[in-house]
Every structure is written in structure tokens, then in C-alpha cells.
Scaffold this motif. Sequence first.
Motif, PDB file in Angstrom:
ATOM      1  N   ARG A   1     -30.090  -4.999  -9.670  1.00 46.18           N
ATOM      2  CA  ARG A   1     -30.926  -6.191  -9.719  1.00 46.18           C
ATOM      3  C   ARG A   1     -30.605  -7.021 -10.944  1.00 46.18           C
ATOM      4  NH1 ARG A   1     -33.877  -8.988  -5.935  1.00 46.18           N
ATOM      5  NH2 ARG A   1     -35.760  -9.909  -6.854  1.00 46.18           N
ATOM      6  N   LEU A   2     -30.297  -6.357 -12.053  1.00 43.75           N
ATOM      7  CA  LEU A   2     -29.966  -7.055 -13.291  1.00 43.75           C
ATOM      8  C   LEU A   2     -28.674  -7.847 -13.147  1.00 43.75           C
ATOM      9  CD1 LEU A   2     -30.527  -7.645 -16.276  1.00 43.75           C
ATOM     10  CD2 LEU A   2     -29.335  -5.516 -16.840  1.00 43.75           C
ATOM     11  N   GLN A   3     -27.671  -7.260 -12.484  1.00 40.20           N
ATOM     12  CA  GLN A   3     -26.400  -7.969 -12.272  1.00 40.20           C
ATOM     13  C   GLN A   3     -26.604  -9.191 -11.389  1.00 40.20           C
ATOM     14  OE1 GLN A   3     -23.538  -5.156 -10.812  1.00 40.20           O
ATOM     15  NE2 GLN A   3     -23.484  -3.950 -12.721  1.00 40.20           N
ATOM     16  N   GLU A   4     -27.428  -9.040 -10.339  1.00 42.77           N
ATOM     17  CA  GLU A   4     -27.709 -10.183  -9.464  1.00 42.77           C
ATOM     18  C   GLU A   4     -28.373 -11.305 -10.245  1.00 42.77           C
ATOM     19  OE1 GLU A   4     -30.035  -8.845  -6.227  1.00 42.77           O
ATOM     20  OE2 GLU A   4     -28.490  -7.500  -5.414  1.00 42.77           O
ATOM     21  N   MET A   5     -29.308 -10.933 -11.102  1.00 34.39           N
ATOM     22  CA  MET A   5     -30.032 -11.929 -11.896  1.00 34.39           C
ATOM     23  C   MET A   5     -29.087 -12.632 -12.866  1.00 34.39           C
ATOM     24  SD  MET A   5     -33.357 -11.450 -14.331  1.00 34.39           S
ATOM     25  CE  MET A   5     -33.921 -12.820 -15.348  1.00 34.39           C
ATOM     26  N   ASN A   6     -28.180 -11.871 -13.501  1.00 34.59           N
ATOM     27  CA  ASN A   6     -27.215 -12.475 -14.431  1.00 34.59           C
ATOM     28  C   ASN A   6     -26.313 -13.470 -13.720  1.00 34.59           C
ATOM     29  OD1 ASN A   6     -28.126 -11.123 -16.697  1.00 34.59           O
ATOM     30  ND2 ASN A   6     -26.750  -9.374 -16.392  1.00 34.59           N
ATOM     31  N   GLY A   7     -25.920 -13.111 -12.487  1.00 32.09           N
ATOM     32  CA  GLY A   7     -25.078 -14.028 -11.718  1.00 32.09           C
ATOM     33  C   GLY A   7     -25.800 -15.313 -11.382  1.00 32.09           C
ATOM     34  N   LEU A   8     -27.085 -15.197 -11.002  1.00 34.56           N
ATOM     35  CA  LEU A   8     -27.865 -16.383 -10.685  1.00 34.56           C
ATOM     36  C   LEU A   8     -28.096 -17.252 -11.924  1.00 34.56           C
ATOM     37  CD1 LEU A   8     -30.564 -14.872  -8.281  1.00 34.56           C
ATOM     38  CD2 LEU A   8     -28.773 -16.518  -7.675  1.00 34.56           C
ATOM     39  N   VAL A   9     -28.333 -16.606 -13.061  1.00 36.71           N
ATOM     40  CA  VAL A   9     -28.551 -17.362 -14.309  1.00 36.71           C
ATOM     41  C   VAL A   9     -27.301 -18.150 -14.673  1.00 36.71           C
ATOM     42  CG1 VAL A   9     -28.943 -17.134 -16.797  1.00 36.71           C
ATOM     43  CG2 VAL A   9     -30.364 -15.847 -15.187  1.00 36.71           C
TER      44      VAL A   9
ATOM     45  N   HIS B   1     -27.362 -26.652 -18.549  1.00 35.42           N
ATOM     46  CA  HIS B   1     -28.434 -26.326 -19.502  1.00 35.42           C
ATOM     47  C   HIS B   1     -28.538 -24.811 -19.626  1.00 35.42           C
ATOM     48  CE1 HIS B   1     -29.989 -30.388 -20.068  1.00 35.42           C
ATOM     49  NE2 HIS B   1     -29.904 -30.563 -18.747  1.00 35.42           N
ATOM     50  N   SER B   2     -28.830 -24.369 -20.835  1.00 39.22           N
ATOM     51  CA  SER B   2     -28.976 -22.930 -21.083  1.00 39.22           C
ATOM     52  C   SER B   2     -30.395 -22.474 -20.730  1.00 39.22           C
ATOM     53  CB  SER B   2     -28.676 -22.621 -22.550  1.00 39.22           C
ATOM     54  OG  SER B   2     -28.889 -21.249 -22.815  1.00 39.22           O
ATOM     55  N   LEU B   3     -30.497 -21.377 -20.018  1.00 42.36           N
ATOM     56  CA  LEU B   3     -31.802 -20.825 -19.660  1.00 42.36           C
ATOM     57  C   LEU B   3     -32.240 -19.793 -20.689  1.00 42.36           C
ATOM     58  CD1 LEU B   3     -31.447 -20.253 -15.792  1.00 42.36           C
ATOM     59  CD2 LEU B   3     -32.564 -22.142 -16.985  1.00 42.36           C
ATOM     60  N   GLN B   4     -33.496 -19.877 -21.089  1.00 40.03           N
ATOM     61  CA  GLN B   4     -34.062 -18.918 -22.025  1.00 40.03           C
ATOM     62  C   GLN B   4     -34.803 -17.840 -21.220  1.00 40.03           C
ATOM     63  OE1 GLN B   4     -33.435 -18.989 -25.268  1.00 40.03           O
ATOM     64  NE2 GLN B   4     -32.276 -20.902 -25.031  1.00 40.03           N
ATOM     65  N   VAL B   5     -34.185 -16.708 -21.042  1.00 39.67           N
ATOM     66  CA  VAL B   5     -34.775 -15.621 -20.260  1.00 39.67           C
ATOM     67  C   VAL B   5     -35.569 -14.704 -21.196  1.00 39.67           C
ATOM     68  CG1 VAL B   5     -34.327 -13.712 -18.686  1.00 39.67           C
ATOM     69  CG2 VAL B   5     -32.865 -15.739 -18.646  1.00 39.67           C
ATOM     70  N   GLN B   6     -36.824 -14.437 -20.828  1.00 37.00           N
ATOM     71  CA  GLN B   6     -37.688 -13.575 -21.641  1.00 37.00           C
ATOM     72  C   GLN B   6     -37.983 -12.258 -20.922  1.00 37.00           C
ATOM     73  OE1 GLN B   6     -41.161 -15.803 -22.731  1.00 37.00           O
ATOM     74  NE2 GLN B   6     -40.006 -17.431 -23.759  1.00 37.00           N
ATOM     75  N   PHE B   7     -38.607 -11.354 -21.670  1.00 39.20           N
ATOM     76  CA  PHE B   7     -38.852 -10.014 -21.120  1.00 39.20           C
ATOM     77  C   PHE B   7     -39.750 -10.072 -19.879  1.00 39.20           C
ATOM     78  CE2 PHE B   7     -41.201  -6.013 -20.897  1.00 39.20           C
ATOM     79  CZ  PHE B   7     -40.159  -5.101 -20.904  1.00 39.20           C
TER      80      PHE B   7
END
Length: 285
Positions: free
Chosen positions: A79-87, A96-102
Motif C-alpha cells: 500500500r505504501l508503494q502504491e501511495m508513493n507512486g500516486l504522490v 507542486h510538492s505534496l506535504q504528506v503527514q502521518f
Amino acid sequence: MTGYGTSEIQSTEWRCTVELRSVNQRFLDIRLKLPAGFQNREKEYRNKIKGFCRRGKVECSVKIEPLAGENGWVLDEDRLQEMNGLVRLIEDSSEHSLQVQFRDFMQLDVIKNQSPDLLPESCVELIDQCMVSALQEFKQMKSQEGEALCTDLNERMVSCSKMVDELEQEAQGQGKAHFEKLQQRACDLLDQVELQPEKLNQELALLCDRYDVSEELVRLKTHLAHLENLLKELEVGKKGEFMLQEILREVNTLSSKSNNALISRIAVDFKNELEKMREQLLNLE
């Protein structure tokens, strides 16, 4: 009454910790902090605590946590890899840079809590055992404090009884002495006026009756005896406070009726002792 008790018990899969603490308060106020899934048992735990407390502010914290196995927090790497790809895709498209929080990882199920929402029946039994053990330690500490307070109160009761004896001894003959004193002053002031002795003595007797404190002394002894019996009972606090109020009222009446400096001094010491007893009774249940 101040009290503290804690217990920790663990099974093969779970660890349970119960902590109880209480401070003085006029009425009973129980505050429970339970793990998720146990709110429906709050009334049961409150009733258990009420069996050991009659007043005071009581805080109870119950914690249960898994020891090992599938329970707990885990990271879903796929799930983390999928999220990194989408980001990265969104950042390249929008420039634009996305600020991902916990909390974003939590909401997207990248980090998951695999602990069950409803804990198994074994956890209920574990909490019950831990609660009983913590309450026993809690009760033991309160009992030790209660015994010490009762010892101090009994010593002060003896001191008050001695002061009642002193008051009684000093008050003996006080009415007669006042009568003779007033009679002499009346004769000195009205030596040129012819008065009937019977009428004069009657009026003087009524005045002297105001100085009679025998009734207050009898009630003082009765109240002290009642308070002494209360200290032998399981529940003292509120009844004891009421008796102290009655004792203080009698001492104030006695002091105001008397025209004797020694009696006034004893009454001041008496009230000082009663105030200390009142503070101690506030700590008893």
C-alpha cells in the motif's frame, strides 16, 4: 480518603493494568478510563468501586494491550508503494510538492491496527481479576490511613473530655457567686431606696439563671459519648461532622453565657481542638 492501588496481570496473549487513586472530596465522584470495547461494562466496574468507597474523588484507569502475535500496528508495504507512486504522479502533473503527514498514512490504510475492535472473553476475565487485585491494595492503604486518623481522633476526644471536666468544675457555684455579687451591687446602688427583699431576690435569681451552663455541659457529654461510639462504626464521616457541629454549638452557647475568664479560655481551646477534629473527619468515610 486518600488511597492508591495498582495491579498488573498478563496471560499468554494480553497484559492488563488497573490503577486506582482517590483524594478527599465531600461526595463520591468516580471517573473511569476504559479501553475501547468495554464501555458497556462501565456500570459494573463503578459498582465494584462503590463497594470500597463512600465518598471522595476516585480515578480508575484500565489498560489492556497485546503481548505479541498479529495484534498491534503494522505497515502495509504494498500500500505504501502504491501511495508513493500516486504522490509522484500528482506532483509531476501539478508541479507542486505534496506535504504528506502521518495521519494521511492512517487514513489511507498504510498503517493498520490489527487489534480486534471487540476484545475476546479472556480479556474480560483478565480485567476482572486485575480490578479485584487493585481494589484490595486500594482498600489496604485506605484502612491504614483510617486507623491512623481514628487514633488521632480518639486522642483528641480524650483531650475534649478533660476540658469538659474542667468546665464543669469551674462552673460549679458560678450561679451562687453571681447572685451574691449582684445582690451586693444592688444594695450599694439602692441603699437609699426601700425595696422588698423578696422581689429583689426574685429578679436577681432570674438574672443569675442566665449564667447557668449545666444543660450545655450535659449535652456536651452526651455528644462526645455519641461521637466516641461513631468512631467505632464503619461509616463516620458525615455523621461525625454533624456531631461536631452540635458540640461546637454547645461550646459557643456555654462561652457566651459565662462571665468567667477561665471558662472563656477553655472554650477557645475546645473550639481549636474541634476544628482539628473536623479537618480529620473530612478525610474519613
